[in-house]
Structure formats: C-alpha cells, structure tokens
Design a protein around this motif. Structure first.
Motif, PDB file in Angstrom:
ATOM      1  N   GLY A  22       2.369  14.300   1.062  1.00 27.24           N
ATOM      2  CA  GLY A  22       1.912  13.904  -0.270  1.00 27.24           C
ATOM      3  C   GLY A  22       1.202  15.067  -0.926  1.00 27.24           C
ATOM      4  O   GLY A  22       1.216  16.185  -0.410  1.00 27.24           O
ATOM      5  N   LYS A  23       0.566  14.791  -2.044  1.00 28.84           N
ATOM      6  CA  LYS A  23      -0.163  15.864  -2.707  1.00 28.84           C
ATOM      7  C   LYS A  23      -1.363  16.295  -1.854  1.00 28.84           C
ATOM      8  O   LYS A  23      -1.713  17.463  -1.821  1.00 28.84           O
ATOM      9  N   VAL A  24      -1.937  15.344  -1.132  1.00 26.31           N
ATOM     10  CA  VAL A  24      -3.125  15.661  -0.336  1.00 26.31           C
ATOM     11  C   VAL A  24      -2.897  15.414   1.155  1.00 26.31           C
ATOM     12  O   VAL A  24      -3.365  16.158   2.002  1.00 26.31           O
ATOM     13  N   ARG A  25      -2.141  14.344   1.489  1.00 23.43           N
ATOM     14  CA  ARG A  25      -1.992  13.943   2.878  1.00 23.43           C
ATOM     15  C   ARG A  25      -0.626  14.264   3.465  1.00 23.43           C
ATOM     16  O   ARG A  25       0.378  14.211   2.744  1.00 23.43           O
TER      17      ARG A  25
ATOM     18  N   LEU B  24       1.858  12.942   6.608  1.00 18.72           N
ATOM     19  CA  LEU B  24       2.012  11.776   7.471  1.00 18.72           C
ATOM     20  C   LEU B  24       2.865  12.116   8.679  1.00 18.72           C
ATOM     21  O   LEU B  24       3.970  12.649   8.531  1.00 18.72           O
TER      22      LEU B  24
ATOM     23  N   LEU C 189       1.164   5.500  12.177  1.00 21.23           N
ATOM     24  CA  LEU C 189       1.201   6.827  11.570  1.00 21.23           C
ATOM     25  C   LEU C 189      -0.098   7.563  11.845  1.00 21.23           C
ATOM     26  O   LEU C 189      -1.157   6.944  11.954  1.00 21.23           O
TER      27      LEU C 189
ATOM     28  N   PHE D 222      -2.377   9.879   9.858  1.00 22.43           N
ATOM     29  CA  PHE D 222      -2.596  10.118   8.436  1.00 22.43           C
ATOM     30  C   PHE D 222      -3.524  11.327   8.357  1.00 22.43           C
ATOM     31  O   PHE D 222      -4.688  11.242   8.755  1.00 22.43           O
TER      32      PHE D 222
ATOM     33  N   HIS E  58      -5.009  -1.081   6.737  1.00 21.07           N
ATOM     34  CA  HIS E  58      -4.092  -0.372   7.648  1.00 21.07           C
ATOM     35  C   HIS E  58      -4.842   0.456   8.695  1.00 21.07           C
ATOM     36  O   HIS E  58      -4.225   1.005   9.608  1.00 21.07           O
TER      37      HIS E  58
ATOM     38  N   ARG F 108      -1.679   1.674  10.481  1.00 16.39           N
ATOM     39  CA  ARG F 108      -0.472   0.870  10.671  1.00 16.39           C
ATOM     40  C   ARG F 108       0.570   1.313   9.646  1.00 16.39           C
ATOM     41  O   ARG F 108       0.276   1.438   8.461  1.00 16.39           O
TER      42      ARG F 108
ATOM     43  N   LEU G  27       3.394   0.721   7.253  1.00 14.53           N
ATOM     44  CA  LEU G  27       3.824  -0.466   6.519  1.00 14.53           C
ATOM     45  C   LEU G  27       4.761  -0.108   5.378  1.00 14.53           C
ATOM     46  O   LEU G  27       4.850   1.061   4.970  1.00 14.53           O
TER      47      LEU G  27
ATOM     48  N   LYS H  60       4.433   4.073  -9.407  1.00 13.32           N
ATOM     49  CA  LYS H  60       4.217   5.126  -8.421  1.00 13.32           C
ATOM     50  C   LYS H  60       5.350   6.119  -8.623  1.00 13.32           C
ATOM     51  O   LYS H  60       6.465   5.899  -8.166  1.00 13.32           O
TER      52      LYS H  60
ATOM     53  N   LYS I  41      -8.078   3.276  -7.826  1.00  9.75           N
ATOM     54  CA  LYS I  41      -6.645   3.066  -7.603  1.00  9.75           C
ATOM     55  C   LYS I  41      -6.411   2.681  -6.156  1.00  9.75           C
ATOM     56  O   LYS I  41      -6.867   3.382  -5.255  1.00  9.75           O
TER      57      LYS I  41
ATOM     58  N   GLU J  28      -3.554   1.223  -3.053  1.00 11.99           N
ATOM     59  CA  GLU J  28      -2.167   0.955  -2.698  1.00 11.99           C
ATOM     60  C   GLU J  28      -2.166  -0.147  -1.659  1.00 11.99           C
ATOM     61  O   GLU J  28      -3.096  -0.268  -0.864  1.00 11.99           O
TER      62      GLU J  28
ATOM     63  N   ASP K  41      -3.512   3.448   2.448  1.00 15.17           N
ATOM     64  CA  ASP K  41      -3.824   4.729   1.811  1.00 15.17           C
ATOM     65  C   ASP K  41      -5.310   5.073   1.966  1.00 15.17           C
ATOM     66  O   ASP K  41      -5.970   4.626   2.880  1.00 15.17           O
TER      67      ASP K  41
HETATM   68  P1  ATP Z   1      -1.496  10.762  -5.088  1.00 11.59           P
HETATM   69  O1  ATP Z   1      -2.451   9.935  -4.298  1.00 11.59           O
HETATM   70  O2  ATP Z   1      -2.183  11.809  -5.909  1.00 11.59           O
HETATM   71  O3  ATP Z   1      -0.523   9.914  -5.868  1.00 11.59           O
HETATM   72  P2  ATP Z   1       0.521  11.152  -3.198  1.00 11.59           P
HETATM   73  O4  ATP Z   1       0.914   9.783  -3.603  1.00 11.59           O
HETATM   74  O5  ATP Z   1       1.520  12.262  -3.348  1.00 11.59           O
HETATM   75  O6  ATP Z   1      -0.708  11.604  -4.006  1.00 11.59           O
HETATM   76  P3  ATP Z   1      -1.004  11.342  -0.711  1.00 11.59           P
HETATM   77  O7  ATP Z   1      -2.206  10.537  -1.100  1.00 11.59           O
HETATM   78  O8  ATP Z   1      -1.162  12.813  -0.558  1.00 11.59           O
HETATM   79  O9  ATP Z   1       0.188  10.963  -1.678  1.00 11.59           O
HETATM   80  O10 ATP Z   1      -0.348  10.800   0.635  1.00 11.59           O
HETATM   81  C1  ATP Z   1      -0.371   9.465   1.009  1.00 11.59           C
HETATM   82  C2  ATP Z   1       1.048   8.866   1.062  1.00 11.59           C
HETATM   83  O11 ATP Z   1       1.118   7.934   2.159  1.00 11.59           O
HETATM   84  C3  ATP Z   1       1.363   8.048  -0.183  1.00 11.59           C
HETATM   85  O12 ATP Z   1       2.719   8.237  -0.508  1.00 11.59           O
HETATM   86  C4  ATP Z   1       1.168   6.590   0.279  1.00 11.59           C
HETATM   87  O13 ATP Z   1       1.958   5.685  -0.432  1.00 11.59           O
HETATM   88  C5  ATP Z   1       1.568   6.653   1.734  1.00 11.59           C
HETATM   89  N1  ATP Z   1       0.909   5.652   2.609  1.00 11.59           N
HETATM   90  C6  ATP Z   1      -0.390   5.291   2.587  1.00 11.59           C
HETATM   91  N2  ATP Z   1      -0.685   4.383   3.554  1.00 11.59           N
HETATM   92  C7  ATP Z   1       0.478   4.149   4.219  1.00 11.59           C
HETATM   93  C8  ATP Z   1       0.846   3.279   5.317  1.00 11.59           C
HETATM   94  N3  ATP Z   1      -0.046   2.501   5.919  1.00 11.59           N
HETATM   95  N4  ATP Z   1       2.141   3.279   5.719  1.00 11.59           N
HETATM   96  C9  ATP Z   1       3.054   4.079   5.110  1.00 11.59           C
HETATM   97  N5  ATP Z   1       2.782   4.921   4.074  1.00 11.59           N
HETATM   98  C10 ATP Z   1       1.506   4.965   3.618  1.00 11.59           C
END
Ligand code: ATP
Ligand code: MG
Length: 313
Positions: free
Chosen positions: A23-26, A28, A36, A38, A83, A110, A112, A165, A218, A220, A234
């Motif tokens: 992702g932009k920050v994370r 996986l 996962l 994270f 999660h 977890r 999901l 999203k 925000k 998720e 998230d």
């Molecule tokens: P932003 O938060 O700025 O939109 P991003 O969406 O690119 O950035 P990150 O926050 O860097 O993403 O990474 C987290 C990613 O992991 C997201 O795409 C999120 O939907 C996903 N994610 C979070 N929790 C889970 C989970 N439990 N299972 C699967 N995917 C997950």
C-alpha cells in the motif's frame, strides 16, 4: 541524536513469507491462508503521493497506536470485532536481521475480504466537506442546515460520509451513503455505517478527554465469511487515517492547525510541490512531522514515545 533507520521499503533476505501487497504506507505478507503480517513502513503520503524520504518511527507509532485502539475500542463499542491478532511475530524462522526491522512496526491480523468503501465519519465540517458545503450546502450530497461555521461540529451529530476505495494512482471519490449500499450490498451497508458511527463517537470522546479533537476518521471493514460478521480492519484512529486537532487551540471559524499531515501539506503547497511524486522533505519538515506523530501517540496512550522504545528494546 536519532540513529533509528528509516524504512521506506521492505524486502528481507530469507524471509519465510510472501509479500502480497504494497500500500502507500503498509506492506502485507501472507503468514497463512487466514493470517497476514501487516507491516507499517515509515513512508508518508500527502495528496495521495508518497514522499521520497520517510519519517523516523512513523511505522512503529502507527502500529502501536492502532494496537492501543484495538484494545480500547472493544471495551467501548459493544460487539465490536477487529482483525487484530498480536504484535508478536509469527513463530516460523524469521531471520534476526528482519526481526529487528519488524520490531514495533508489525502486527499479525486476520486476513479478510475487504469491503470496497472507505467508511468515513465526520464530526466536524472541514476539508473537502467544507468546500462542498460552501458551494452547495451539502456534504457528500447530503443536504445540511444553513449557517454552518468552518471546523464546527455537525449540529445533529457525526455523519457517515463514505468514499470509494480507488485503485493505486487514483483519488477516492466522495459518495452519498446510498451509493455505498450499491458497493457493499444492502445486507452489510447498515452494519458498516452503524459501526463506523459508533467507533468514531467512542474514540472522539476518548480523545477529547485526552486533549485531542478528532475531526473525522476513515475506517475499513472486512467480512468474516464464517460468522458473517463485519470486522474492523486496517489501521485505526491514527494521524494518517484521521484529522487530529489540538483541543487547547481549537476554535471554530477557520481552518484548524492539526497533529496530522497538515504541516507537511502546507509546506508542499507553499513550495508548489503538491501532488508531485517522490519529493524529498527537508530535515525540519521531517522532524516537525515526527514530533506531531509522537505528540498524538503520547496524548492518546498516556506513554511517551521514549518510554515505549526503552520498554521494547
Ligand atoms: P491509504 O490508506 O492511504 O488509502 P493504501 O490503501 O494504499 O493507503 P495501506 O494503508 O498502505 O494502503 O495498506 C493497507 C492495505 O491493506 C489496504 O489496501 C487495506 O485495504 C488492506 N487491509 C487492511 N486490513 C486488512 C485485512 N485484515 N485483510 C486484508 N487486507 C487488509
Ligand atoms: Mg490505508
């Protein structure tokens, strides 16, 4: 003096798990079918693009602050599922070089199926909501009363204002709650909205007592397909996912100074760098931003960042 290495990308030698998403920050990693790892990097994004350099400790602050909320929120919101599994690394042989990089910045969660909406809740009218209101007296196309003041609370309480999203490289679009029903399905839309409002409201009160106004946030959500439950996923209630304002300087009627990325955004705007990829932040912007993240962490958890580092060494 700061000797902590700043992590802007993860790739580990002899690592037992596969990276499944960036992702932009994370980043996986897949531990197993249901789990996962994270990993929060020190990357920072503003206006939807990632800066060239990172912010020391940011990934760890985001991880430990989210973990704090995952512990606190289920005591405040009835029947909340999250999660979060553990801050510990999985048992399988992780090389010690990787383990030391992952310390404090990773959690097991977890795995999901993620609902395709950003569940935004706004308690105060600011940002894109304020812009829209001034033009049309609506927020995400929801009609609002006349005479609202910038940065004031919505008079009838927090409102659910989802967005799409977006795929990487594209901007999330603000949508009306009825459009979210189309995206996540009739069956789950109400539960997602109710949970988002309940979580925001509980966290807003918790933070307010500790000196922070959470203007909006925000979330998720994912689906536990075995139990059919909607699960909070998230990161949660961090300066990246929320607007934090210092309570002692809060005053409606103008744009508010904040703990979040406003500091960096202002620097980018005033230097004509808004939306440019890979911009390198100068040292004072990095430091200032790091301090803001640490301030928010200290106020919300009651622990100084130094004490956490000392504890977890
Ligand atoms: P932003 O938060 O700025 O939109 P991003 O969406 O690119 O950035 P990150 O926050 O860097 O993403 O990474 C987290 C990613 O992991 C997201 O795409 C999120 O939907 C996903 N994610 C979070 N929790 C889970 C989970 N439990 N299972 C699967 N995917 C997950
Ligand atoms: Mg995210």
């Amino acid at each position: 003096k700061n000797t902590t290495p700043v992590l802007t990308s993860t790739s580990f030698k002899d690592f037992p798990y596969k990276k499944i998403a960036e992702g932009k920050v994370r980043d996986l990693y897949e531990v197993d079918n249901n789990t996962l790892l994270f990993v929060a990097s020190d990357r920072i994004s503003a206006y939807d693009v990632i800066m060239g350099n990172g912010v020391p400790h940011k990934g760890a602050i985001l991880t430990l602050l989210s973990a704090h909320w995952f512990k606190v929120l289920p005591t405040l919101v009835p029947n909340l599922r999250t999660h979060f599994l553990t801050l510990d690394l999985p048992g399988t042989s992780i090389p010690s070089s990787a383990a030391s990089i992952l310390a404090n910045r990773s959690m097991q969660v977890r795995r999901l199926k993620i609902f395709p909406v950003e569940a935004i809740v706004r308690g105060y009218i600011t940002g894109s909501a304020w812009k829209e209101y001034k033009l049309t007296q609506t927020v995400h196309n929801i009609p609002q009363p006349a005479g609202l003041i910038e940065a004031s609370p919505f008079p009838s309480g927090p409102i659910y204002t989802p967005s799409t999203k977006a795929e990487a490289g594209q901007n999330d679009q603000n949508i009306h709650p009825s459009e979210a029903v189309t995206l996540v399905g009739e069956k789950y839309a109400k539960r997602i909205e109710d949970l988002a409002i309940a979580i925001y409201t509980a966290a807003r009160d918790y933070a307010y007592e500790r000196g922070i106004v959470i203007a909006d946030s925000k979330f998720e959500f994912g689906l536990d397909e075995e139990t059919d439950e909607v699960v909070l996923v998230d990161e949660v209630m961090t300066p990246d996912s929320s607007r934090f304002w210092p309570k002692d300087r809060y005053e409606a009627g103008s744009e508010q100074e904040s703990y979040d990325k406003q500091f960096l955004r202002d620097w980018l705007t005033s230097n004509g760098l808004k939306g440019k990829e890979g911009v390198n932040m100068p040292e004072d912007i990095v430091r200032g931003t790091e301090e803001k993240y640490q301030d928010a962490f200290r106020l919300l958890t009651g622990k100084t960042w130094e004490s956490v580092l000392a504890e977890n060494l």
